[in-house]
Write a protein that holds these residues in place. Structure first.
Motif, short mmCIF file in Angstrom:
data_model
loop_
_atom_site.label_atom_id
_atom_site.label_comp_id
_atom_site.label_asym_id
_atom_site.label_seq_id
_atom_site.Cartn_x
_atom_site.Cartn_y
_atom_site.Cartn_z
N TYR A 173 44.80 37.64 30.76
CA TYR A 173 44.36 36.49 31.55
C TYR A 173 42.91 36.28 31.19
N ALA A 187 45.99 42.24 31.36
CA ALA A 187 46.87 42.65 32.45
C ALA A 187 47.91 43.63 31.91
N PRO A 218 50.26 51.38 41.30
CA PRO A 218 49.38 50.85 42.35
C PRO A 218 49.15 49.35 42.18
N SER A 219 48.57 48.74 43.17
CA SER A 219 48.31 47.31 43.15
C SER A 219 47.45 46.93 41.95
N GLY A 220 47.86 45.88 41.26
CA GLY A 220 47.06 45.39 40.15
C GLY A 220 47.33 46.07 38.82
N CYS A 221 48.36 46.93 38.75
CA CYS A 221 48.60 47.66 37.50
C CYS A 221 49.41 46.85 36.50
N GLY A 222 49.90 45.68 36.93
CA GLY A 222 50.61 44.83 35.99
C GLY A 222 52.12 44.79 36.15
N LYS A 223 52.63 45.28 37.27
CA LYS A 223 54.08 45.26 37.49
C LYS A 223 54.61 43.83 37.54
N SER A 224 53.99 43.03 38.41
CA SER A 224 54.46 41.66 38.56
C SER A 224 54.28 40.88 37.26
N THR A 225 53.18 41.16 36.57
CA THR A 225 52.94 40.47 35.31
C THR A 225 54.07 40.76 34.32
N LYS A 259 57.01 38.75 35.35
CA LYS A 259 56.81 37.32 35.09
C LYS A 259 56.98 37.02 33.61
N GLU A 305 59.19 43.52 44.44
CA GLU A 305 58.92 44.03 45.79
C GLU A 305 59.77 43.33 46.85
N HIS A 312 55.67 49.24 44.75
CA HIS A 312 54.58 50.20 44.72
C HIS A 312 54.90 51.36 45.65
N1 LIG Z 1 47.19 34.29 37.25
C1 LIG Z 1 46.31 35.28 37.02
N2 LIG Z 1 45.07 35.00 36.57
C2 LIG Z 1 44.19 35.99 36.32
N3 LIG Z 1 44.44 37.29 36.49
C3 LIG Z 1 45.65 37.64 36.95
C4 LIG Z 1 46.65 36.65 37.23
N4 LIG Z 1 47.75 37.29 37.66
C5 LIG Z 1 47.46 38.59 37.66
N5 LIG Z 1 46.20 38.82 37.21
C6 LIG Z 1 45.56 40.13 37.05
O1 LIG Z 1 46.40 40.94 36.26
C7 LIG Z 1 46.46 42.26 36.78
C8 LIG Z 1 47.89 42.65 37.08
O2 LIG Z 1 48.37 41.87 38.15
P1 LIG Z 1 49.84 42.02 38.72
O3 LIG Z 1 50.07 40.90 39.65
O4 LIG Z 1 50.79 42.21 37.62
O5 LIG Z 1 49.70 43.36 39.56
P2 LIG Z 1 50.83 44.13 40.37
O6 LIG Z 1 51.03 45.42 39.69
O7 LIG Z 1 52.01 43.28 40.56
O8 LIG Z 1 50.09 44.38 41.75
P3 LIG Z 1 50.64 44.22 43.25
O9 LIG Z 1 51.28 45.51 43.62
O10 LIG Z 1 49.38 44.00 44.03
O11 LIG Z 1 51.56 43.05 43.29
C9 LIG Z 1 45.57 42.26 38.00
O12 LIG Z 1 44.34 42.84 37.63
C10 LIG Z 1 45.41 40.83 38.37
O13 LIG Z 1 44.14 40.61 38.92
#
Ligand SMILES: Nc1ncnc2c1ncn2[C@@H]1O[C@H](COP(=O)(O)OP(=O)(O)OP(=O)(O)O)[C@@H](O)[C@H]1O
Ligand SMILES: [Mg+2]
Lengths: 354, 259
Positions: free
Chosen positions: A13, A18, A37-44, A47, A159, A192
């Motif tokens: 990003y 990510a 943990p939160s922000g580790c890139g699971k949702s990314t 997606k 989640e 998580h």
């Molecule tokens: N649209 C975006 N624009 C910029 N940065 C993003 C975007 N989406 C996610 N990120 C960044 O990418 C990283 C991974 O985000 P992601 O949503 O995959 O985390 P996650 O593991 O799903 O966390 P959570 O458990 O909080 O959902 C994070 O540091 C987040 O800030």
């Protein structure tokens, strides 16, 4: 057979990474959890698989075909969102029928398949309700049924249980797992919550900071973590940093404070004088002070129904131990701790505790 | 701190009186039987409504204003929805700039917007010909109302709803039409009512940009009142108040309280 294959998948990003080149193969019918943990890139990751995000580099293959450039609607996936993302202006029936309409399934067949899906998630009595008039658990099941009724090749869940209360979450956990086994669909599940990941998955993928730290069965992740960070993230871990007495064909012998030795039946990483070993709380037993391998004193005692949890002060620092309720130690008691060398896990390269 | 209830009630009543009194005065004045626009009316009659209904100038002006308002609203609906979608979903750190840009005609005095447009259209050689300037002005004036109302419908809405539709096989366009559009429909209808009324009612923009030929109702009324001071003007106003009321009530019945 490999159903989903991520090959050096990268996602930036702007300038922030990510996902840093992750690779993962998910087999046909397998239930894989992405845990971290939160922000580790699971949702990314999810997606990218779903096609909501353009990937920066690498490839995503379904069934060995590169689908990295395909639109979400052409990927043959079903997805369940944390917020459920039900269509608020459509009834349960209409929500379920949507995907089939998009696929131009004949009307009669739609009715049939929707009815079957509704039965599968026990929602038949709610067919004509709007999502707002359903409880969280029911909405969850609608979301699940809506994703499954189109019979996709892959089911993605982000989640899905995070918004439910504890009891319902446990119930839905079993429900989703059973359903997945029954349907036999390849599933990638983001959470998580390590309990969720452990109990549901065939394989757990632990992620930190956009990288895969370990991908293994729940047992392996729990008992044989790839790093101290994994050990600490998945369940409670006691990490003991012990001097190595000798290394030979039988394994590695380490010395506990107080002189007792433990022979660990696995070679230690070479060239080191100390070894960090992990012991899970239930892998340590408490005995009377004169019998244990390591002396300690009970600092805190928590009764938690099925077992008792103790925080024990030792020369290796505070250790967390669980014991049966039939055994009683009070706070302040002197105790001995016993380790089962076969279940101690030597951690690879010492890294700073996170 | 608590305000005594009777005091609050009094205050509320005063606010309503303040807001509604002009409307009541206009309506009563339109029922005047005399020859001059006076209040209180000298006797009651509907003769000025009759006069108005036989006056082509006002009828044409109403038709013209209604057409202008309808067209401006239609264009604003499209542009405003696009602006709102961009603002809520894609604008990122530019969101605030986008919002202010769209709302500027609402924030600036109307006369400034009008003069700016006048300069602009003369500069590019169009002037006030072909009602292009007038129409642009009306679109600018009505855009904020669509934008704000659609924003309200979109905010708090879960973005993943549209994504869910995509995974179920809907193209981007189909997902918009089947999922997003129904969800913003209340915002669109409220916005459209506002936009229509604003366009129908606006004076400054129309006055400065109207050019030659037929004029919108407020301008026509203004022209009329410069030389005549009959209750016919009040009758025209009363009719447009009624039209507005019908529009608002109809929109509320059709689209209100759906959520
Ligand atoms: N649209 C975006 N624009 C910029 N940065 C993003 C975007 N989406 C996610 N990120 C960044 O990418 C990283 C991974 O985000 P992601 O949503 O995959 O985390 P996650 O593991 O799903 O966390 P959570 O458990 O909080 O959902 C994070 O540091 C987040 O800030
Ligand atoms: Mg997430």
């Amino acid at each position: 057979m490999t159903e989903v294959s991520l090959r050096s998948l990268q996602k930036f990003y702007g300038k922030t990474a990510a996902l840093k080149a992750i690779s993962l193969d998910v087999n046909h019918g397998e239930f894989v959890s992405l845990l971290g943990p939160s922000g580790c890139g699971k949702s990314t990751t999810l997606k990218c698989i779903a096609g909501f995000e353009d990937i920066t580099d690498g490839r995503i293959c379904f069934d060995n075909k590169d689908i990295s450039r395909k639109l979400p609607e052409d990927r043959d996936i079903g997805m369940v969102f944390q917020s459920y993302a039900l269509f608020p202006h459509m009834t349960v029936t209409q929500n379920l029928a949507f995907g089939l309409e998009m696929r131009h399934v004949p009307k009669a067949e739609i009715a049939q398949r929707v009815a079957r899906a509704m039965e599968m998630v026990q929602l038949t009595p709610y067919a004509d309700r709007y999502p707002k008039k359903l409880s969280g658990g029911q909405q969850q099941r609608v979301a699940l049924a809506r994703a499954l009724v189109i019979e996709p090749a892959i089911l993605l869940l982000d989640e899905p249980l995070a918004n439910l209360d504890a009891k319902l979450r446990d119930e839905m956990r079993g429900f989703i797992r059973d359903l997945q086994k029954r349907v036999g669909i390849t599933t990638i599940y983001v959470t998580h919550d390590q309990n969720e990941a452990m109990t549901m998955s065939d394989r757990v993928v632990v992620m930190f900071d956009g990288e895969i730290a370990q991908a293994a069965t729940p047992e392996d992740v729990y008992n044989r973590p790839a790093s101290e960070r994994v050990a600490r993230f998945v369940g409670n871990a006691n990490i003991l940093d012990l001097p190595i007495a000798r290394t030979d064909a039988q394994g590695t012998t380490v010395t506990l404070p107080g002189g007792a030795t433990l022979q660990i039946t696995r070679p230690a990483p070479s060239g080191q004088s100390r070894l960090r070993v992990m012991a899970r709380p239930e892998q340590i037993t408490l005995t009377s002070a004169d019998l244990g391998q390591l002396p300690g004193r009970i600092e805190k005692r928590y009764f938690s129904g099925g077992h008792v949890e103790y925080s024990v002060a030792t020369d290796c620092g505070p250790l967390f131990v669980t014991g049966p309720t039939t055994q009683h130690f009070a706070e302040g008691d002197s105790v001995g701790l016993c380790f089962d060398p076969a279940r101690l896990w030597p951690l690879p390269d010492a890294e700073s505790a996170q | 701190m608590r305000i005594a209830t009777p005091l609050l009630a009094l205050f509320r009543t005063l606010v309503y009186v303040f807001l509604l009194a002009p409307i009541v005065v206009v309506v009563l004045a339109s029922l005047n039987a005399g020859n001059f626009l006076t209040f209180p009316p000298q006797g009651l009659s509907l003769r000025w409504f009759w006069t108005f209904l036989n006056n082509d100038i006002f009828l044409n002006a109403i038709a013209y204003s209604a057409t202008l308002a309808a067209c401006a609203t239609a264009v604003s609906l499209v542009l405003g929805t696009m602006a709102s979608l961009y603002f809520t979903r894609h604008a990122g750190k530019h969101a605030e700039a986008v919002r202010i840009a769209v709302l500027l005609p609402l924030i600036l005095p109307e006369i400034l917007t009008a003069i700016a447009l006048l300069f602009f259209f003369y500069e590019i050689g169009v002037g006030t010909e072909h009602k292009i300037a007038l129409f642009t002005g009306h679109v600018l004036m009505t855009l904020p109302f669509i934008f704000l109302n659609v924003n309200t419908s979109l905010q708090g809405r879960d973005d993943s709803i549209e994504l869910a539709a995509r995974t179920l096989g809907a193209s981007r366009y189909t997902a918009f039409r089947r999922v997003t559009l129904p969800l913003i429909a209340p915002g669109l209808s409220t916005g459209a009512v506002f936009a229509f009324i604003i366009s129908f009612d606006t004076f400054g923009i129309s006055f400065i940009l109207k050019g030659t030929g037929s004029a919108p109702l407020p301008i026509q009324l203004f022209d009329y009142l410069r030389f005549n001071f009959t209750p016919e003007a009040a009758a025209v106003s009363t009719v447009s108040i009624l039209m507005t009321l019908v529009l608002v009530v109809a929109a509320d019945l059709l689209f209100g309280r759906r959520d």
